[in-house]
Scaffold this motif. Sequence first.
Motif, short mmCIF file in Angstrom:
data_model
loop_
_atom_site.label_atom_id
_atom_site.label_comp_id
_atom_site.label_asym_id
_atom_site.label_seq_id
_atom_site.Cartn_x
_atom_site.Cartn_y
_atom_site.Cartn_z
N GLU A 199 0.83 -1.21 0.00
CA GLU A 199 0.00 0.00 0.00
C GLU A 199 0.86 1.25 0.00
O GLU A 199 0.54 2.24 -0.67
CB GLU A 199 -0.94 0.00 1.21
N ARG B 173 -1.89 5.98 1.08
CA ARG B 173 -3.09 6.85 1.00
C ARG B 173 -2.94 8.09 1.88
O ARG B 173 -3.86 8.48 2.60
CB ARG B 173 -4.36 6.08 1.39
N GLU C 288 -11.15 2.03 -0.99
CA GLU C 288 -10.75 1.61 0.35
C GLU C 288 -11.79 0.65 0.94
O GLU C 288 -11.44 -0.33 1.58
CB GLU C 288 -10.58 2.83 1.26
N ASP D 132 -12.38 -3.69 0.05
CA ASP D 132 -11.23 -4.52 0.45
C ASP D 132 -9.88 -3.86 0.18
O ASP D 132 -8.91 -4.52 -0.19
CB ASP D 132 -11.30 -5.88 -0.26
N ASN D 133 -9.84 -2.53 0.35
CA ASN D 133 -8.60 -1.77 0.20
C ASN D 133 -7.91 -2.05 -1.14
O ASN D 133 -6.74 -2.44 -1.20
CB ASN D 133 -7.63 -2.08 1.36
#
Length: 497
Positions: free
Chosen positions: A32, A39, A101, A104-105
């Motif tokens: 991520e 993010r 998001e 499930d991200n």
Amino acid sequence: MAIGVWISLLIYFGLMIGIGFYAWRKSTASSEEYMLGGRQLSPAVAALSAGASDMSGWLLLGLPGALYASGLVEAWIGIGLFVGALVNWIVVAPRLREQTERYDNSLTIPQFLSNRFPSKAMALRTVSAIIIVVFFSVYTASGLVAGGKLVQSAFGEVVNIGSFSDYSVGVWGTLAVVLAYTVVGGFLAVSLTDFCQGVIMMLALIIMPAVVLFGSGGGGYAQASETLAQVDPNFLSLTNGLTIIGFLSAVTWGLGYFGQPHIIVRFMAIRSVSQVSTARNIGMTWMGISLIGAVSLGVFGRAYAVRNGLNVEDSETIFIVLADLLFNPFVTGFLYAALLAAVMSTISSQLLVASSSLTEDFYRLFLRKDASESESVLIGRVSVLIVGIVAAFIASDPNSQVLGLVSNAWAGFGAAFGPLIILSLVWPRMSGAGAVAGLVAGAVTVIAWIALGWNSGFLGGPGVYEIIPGFIVAWLAIYVVSLATQSTGEYRALETN
């Protein structure tokens, strides 16, 4: 080549690489972080990153060149892009940030589509990932061609190294710097460098037209208008020679925004939905200033060239010609850096999106479903390197037509993904079968339209830009197929609190 030019360029390259290592220390511990910066992008960074990765060398070469050659009527493409970008920020940005998001991200666009439509997850994820990797390899190559031609036209024969021509040095040198910060720092490095590059591009497009218009040999607005009237009385007309088809083909470039993965992925990385409006205001201000600067450069650059007897063989090099002619070598180096910034910001964004798809939508989907975070980051870095090298080989021929494929790739992404992204975010009744139908129909329509030559000439008249039929067909395919198939309740309503 004056030493001042080299000093400015080396400072620019050093800054970009330094940002890459800063990002490496700050945000590359997980997938991520490497692919979306955790993010945590601020509104300003997200806004200018989206803008800089969008515009590429077109903003400093293509648009001014078109206006230099044909007059103000060519500004309709810029107007269409501005409107398209604004609607994209209003309609897509807040919904995509929230839903990627919650679903499930999701870290990539193919992953979001598969999570949004689990009944057709494998088909959507695989097909969309293939489209992204293949088209972005060519898209990236077009940016490397621009980098190669900058070195070729601006530096002459001063950078020949062995059997490598100045063009080849430009291609591989541009790629080397981009890889240095993209491989090391991932999404955060790309976004921070894009922010810096966006600032540099905007400053260049403020400085250059101002000097051309009011500096020595410029004569001011009144003199420029008089000179242009002598060249062509309709040079400053927005409608001279404009047909309905020509108008639609120009302004519908804005439709492409909804389906450009390297642009909309910035929306996924903003800190929160509440900050989207701030980012939108910053981004649209930047875009407005930059487009006005590019238009002014092309128009008033033509007036300057005529008044001073300047021979510009290729209209798209007007920025390079004036940068070399009018400024101190240190400033000229800064202006060259602005052009490189326009090229490199797009290349790095495209490389990262393509590598993210290779990692998340191929490697972790088919080869190593249980890959650790550190392994995924490593594969992401290797993927960036592979896609970059492939793109450099595609760009190896300076006479290739790869630059002509940019508009086709823009249309292909816009038609394949644009209606799909919009409707997946706002229409609860949309089905997985409809999503697949729209993705395929949009891409096939664009390819068929180009193959039939209808983008060059249609029914005995001027060509119709392929994004128009592609976008319409994809939208209709999604709508019709979704209504004809049973809803499985895959939609999750947008949170408003």
